[in-house]
Design an enzyme around this catalytic site. Structure first.
Site, PDB file in Angstrom:
ATOM      1  N   GLY A   1     -29.984 -40.506 -18.154  1.00  0.00           N
ATOM      2  CA  GLY A   1     -29.858 -41.112 -16.612  1.00  0.00           C
ATOM      3  C   GLY A   1     -30.663 -42.186 -16.186  1.00  0.00           C
TER       4      GLY A   1
ATOM      5  N   GLU B   1     -30.220 -39.075 -24.961  1.00  0.00           N
ATOM      6  CA  GLU B   1     -28.794 -39.292 -25.192  1.00  0.00           C
ATOM      7  C   GLU B   1     -28.114 -40.333 -24.132  1.00  0.00           C
ATOM      8  OE1 GLU B   1     -28.134 -35.109 -25.001  1.00  0.00           O
ATOM      9  OE2 GLU B   1     -27.803 -35.184 -22.953  1.00  0.00           O
ATOM     10  N   PRO B   2     -28.856 -41.733 -24.142  1.00  0.00           N
ATOM     11  CA  PRO B   2     -28.305 -42.546 -23.070  1.00  0.00           C
ATOM     12  C   PRO B   2     -27.099 -43.130 -23.372  1.00  0.00           C
ATOM     13  CG  PRO B   2     -30.093 -43.650 -24.585  1.00  0.00           C
ATOM     14  CD  PRO B   2     -29.906 -42.225 -25.035  1.00  0.00           C
TER      15      PRO B   2
ATOM     16  N   CYS C   1      -1.411 -50.942  -6.258  1.00  0.00           N
ATOM     17  CA  CYS C   1      -0.515 -50.454  -4.821  1.00  0.00           C
ATOM     18  C   CYS C   1      -1.324 -49.616  -4.231  1.00  0.00           C
ATOM     19  CB  CYS C   1       0.847 -50.209  -5.071  1.00  0.00           C
ATOM     20  SG  CYS C   1       1.621 -51.705  -5.617  1.00  0.00           S
ATOM     21  N   GLU C   2      -2.506 -49.814  -3.734  1.00  0.00           N
ATOM     22  CA  GLU C   2      -3.584 -48.841  -3.448  1.00  0.00           C
ATOM     23  C   GLU C   2      -4.835 -49.742  -3.027  1.00  0.00           C
ATOM     24  OE1 GLU C   2      -5.467 -44.994  -4.681  1.00  0.00           O
ATOM     25  OE2 GLU C   2      -3.285 -45.113  -5.710  1.00  0.00           O
TER      26      GLU C   2
HETATM   27  C1  LIG Z   1     -22.892 -38.737 -19.707  1.00  0.00           C
HETATM   28  C2  LIG Z   1     -24.183 -38.175 -20.209  1.00  0.00           C
HETATM   29  C3  LIG Z   1     -25.100 -38.664 -20.744  1.00  0.00           C
HETATM   30  C4  LIG Z   1     -25.159 -40.252 -20.629  1.00  0.00           C
HETATM   31  O1  LIG Z   1     -25.646 -40.505 -19.463  1.00  0.00           O
HETATM   32  P1  LIG Z   1     -25.897 -42.031 -18.991  1.00  0.00           P
HETATM   33  O2  LIG Z   1     -26.265 -41.987 -17.581  1.00  0.00           O
HETATM   34  O3  LIG Z   1     -24.909 -42.992 -19.313  1.00  0.00           O
HETATM   35  O4  LIG Z   1     -27.131 -42.418 -19.878  1.00  0.00           O
HETATM   36  C5  LIG Z   1     -25.973 -38.160 -21.455  1.00  0.00           C
HETATM   37  N1  LIG Z   1     -25.894 -36.678 -21.737  1.00  0.00           N
HETATM   38  C6  LIG Z   1     -24.793 -36.025 -21.076  1.00  0.00           C
HETATM   39  C7  LIG Z   1     -24.832 -34.544 -21.550  1.00  0.00           C
HETATM   40  C8  LIG Z   1     -23.836 -36.724 -20.750  1.00  0.00           C
HETATM   41  O5  LIG Z   1     -22.874 -35.835 -19.760  1.00  0.00           O
END
Ligand SMILES: *Cc1c(COP(=O)(O)O)cnc(C)c1O
Length: 401
Positions: free
Chosen positions: A218, A259-260, A328-329
């Site tokens: 996030g 997990e970015p 087309c939207e």
């Molecule tokens: C999408 C997701 C992320 C990555 O989020 P970002 O905002 O792109 O960093 C990490 N962990 C999980 C479980 C996700 O679904």
């Protein structure tokens, strides 16, 4: 990336075109590693769904990253890119037991986000180590479309259900080796995020077989000048210390995981498009480009701001434009944007096109998905060809009815 290089790539591979800067991806990754350098065991799992080209996955593998995956197909892409399955975490939400079993059989680490499946999985595979996804119910920022940690969110097992998790663990004898949270996109406030981590630390302390704590992602990146971004260095300083203290109390060195997706790849990407039509109306000047919500949906889906520049006429007089797509939207990329004077045939670049852009592209209006190029050391490598009519027709046959 150099303007002349970008223009030469559009010339060679045509428009529209996604271009990614490998050096920028690498520097973002290294920024994160440096921020957490005082933690003994750090693992950064790149979130595949942000940008899933196997060449991008391979780039992360060479940097020593792991992968965070949300479908069994993403696990397969990771294996194709050469990952050891142990370095692939499977973090889906609301998937079937069968899909979890498929990922397990491929060797991926399993992360479970609900009590029902946890109990079923624990009964069937008590010896397979599992991570649990908790929901700390902290609003870390952002709007409800992208924030997934709040009270009404569908994601994770509520932190209030921790006793229920332990009852499942006792009843099945299953092995919980990780706890996880992912509060959703847009961490503006490091201290709000740290409050969520405290809740996770408290939960983590209750699992005696614990090996890792995964704080999800996030992290926010700037989309335009002056934007707030996550202060990763400040977070690194504060959270590393807290994590190291926790490990001391816990009595074992754990692995700190993130997990970015967006943080690693958003700014590395640019989307290059051609201007088909410049159209004056009674209220504005439209610049119509050879793309639309089929290729790049974030402005329409999330009201995301993506900066737009005119690569063909960078020094031209600034004028106001509304940049729109050809679908087309209504598919507006930007309203009342100050852009150097645009002529038909000019190449525009749309910034922050690395994360959730190509990976959310579709064939709507029966258009081909664009080609992708990865730039490394000043050289562009074609990593995905533009689609053709064969791609649109694959799997279809005219049947006699
Ligand atoms: C999408 C997701 C992320 C990555 O989020 P970002 O905002 O792109 O960093 C990490 N962990 C999980 C479980 C996700 O679904």
């Amino acid at each position: 990336m150099d303007r002349n290089l970008l223009l030469s790539l559009v010339k060679k591979y045509e428009s529209p075109l996604y271009v990614y800067d490998a050096d920028k991806i690498e520097s973002q990754y290294n920024r994160m590693v440096t921020a957490f350098s005082s933690v003994k065991n750090l693992k950064i799992n790149y979130a595949v769904k942000a940008l899933s080209n196997v060449n991008v996955l391979q780039l992360f593998k060479n940097l020593n990253a792991g992968l965070d995956t949300v479908s069994v197909q993403e696990v397969q892409l990771g294996l194709k890119a050469g990952y050891n399955p142990k370095d692939i975490l499977f973090t889906p939400n609301g998937v079937s037991l069968e899909e979890l079993e498929q990922a397990m059989k491929l060797g991926a680490q399993i992360n479970i986000d609900n009590l029902s499946i946890l109990e079923q999985f624990g009964q069937k595979y008590p010896k397979v180590p599992v991570c649990v996804r908790m929901n700390p119910h902290v609003m870390a920022g952002g709007n409800s479309k992208i924030s997934v940690g709040h009270i009404d969110s569908k994601f994770g097992i509520s932190i209030h259900q921790l006793p229920h998790i332990h009852r499942v663990v006792e009843n099945t004898g299953m092995l919980i080796t990780g706890v996880h949270m992912h509060t959703g996109s847009d961490i503006y406030d490091v201290d709000a995020f740290l409050r969520a981590t405290e809740i996770l630390f408290d939960a983590a302390a209750t699992f005696k077989n614990l090996e890792s704590i995964d704080f999800g992602s996030g992290f926010k990146v700037p989309y335009k000048e002056g934007d707030i971004q996550t202060d990763i260095e400040e977070l690194g300083k504060k959270l590393s210390k807290r994590f190291n203290d926790f490990c001391k109390t816990f009595g074992r060195d754990l692995t700190l995981m993130f997990e970015p997706g967006k943080f690693l790849v958003s700014e590395a990407g640019q989307f290059l498009v051609n201007v088909n039509v410049v159209k004056q109306t009674t209220s504005t000047v439209f610049a119509s480009i050879d793309s639309g919500l089929n290729h790049f949906i974030r402005p329409m889906f999330y009201d995301a701001y993506h900066h737009i520049e005119n690569l063909s006429n960078p020094k031209g007089k600034k004028r106001f434009y509304t940049v729109v797509g050809y679908i087309c939207e209504t598919d507006t990329f930007g309203v009342n944007r100050q852009i150097s004077e645009i002529s038909e045939g000019d190449v525009l670049t749309i910034k922050n096109a690395g994360a959730y852009c190509f990976s959310m592209a579709s064939n709507y209006n029966s258009r081909y998905r664009p080609a992708e190029v990865l730039v490394k050391g000043g050289k562009g490598y074609l990593i995905r060809q533009r689609e053709t009519i064969e791609d649109l027709l694959r799997g279809q046959e005219l049947v006699k009815i």
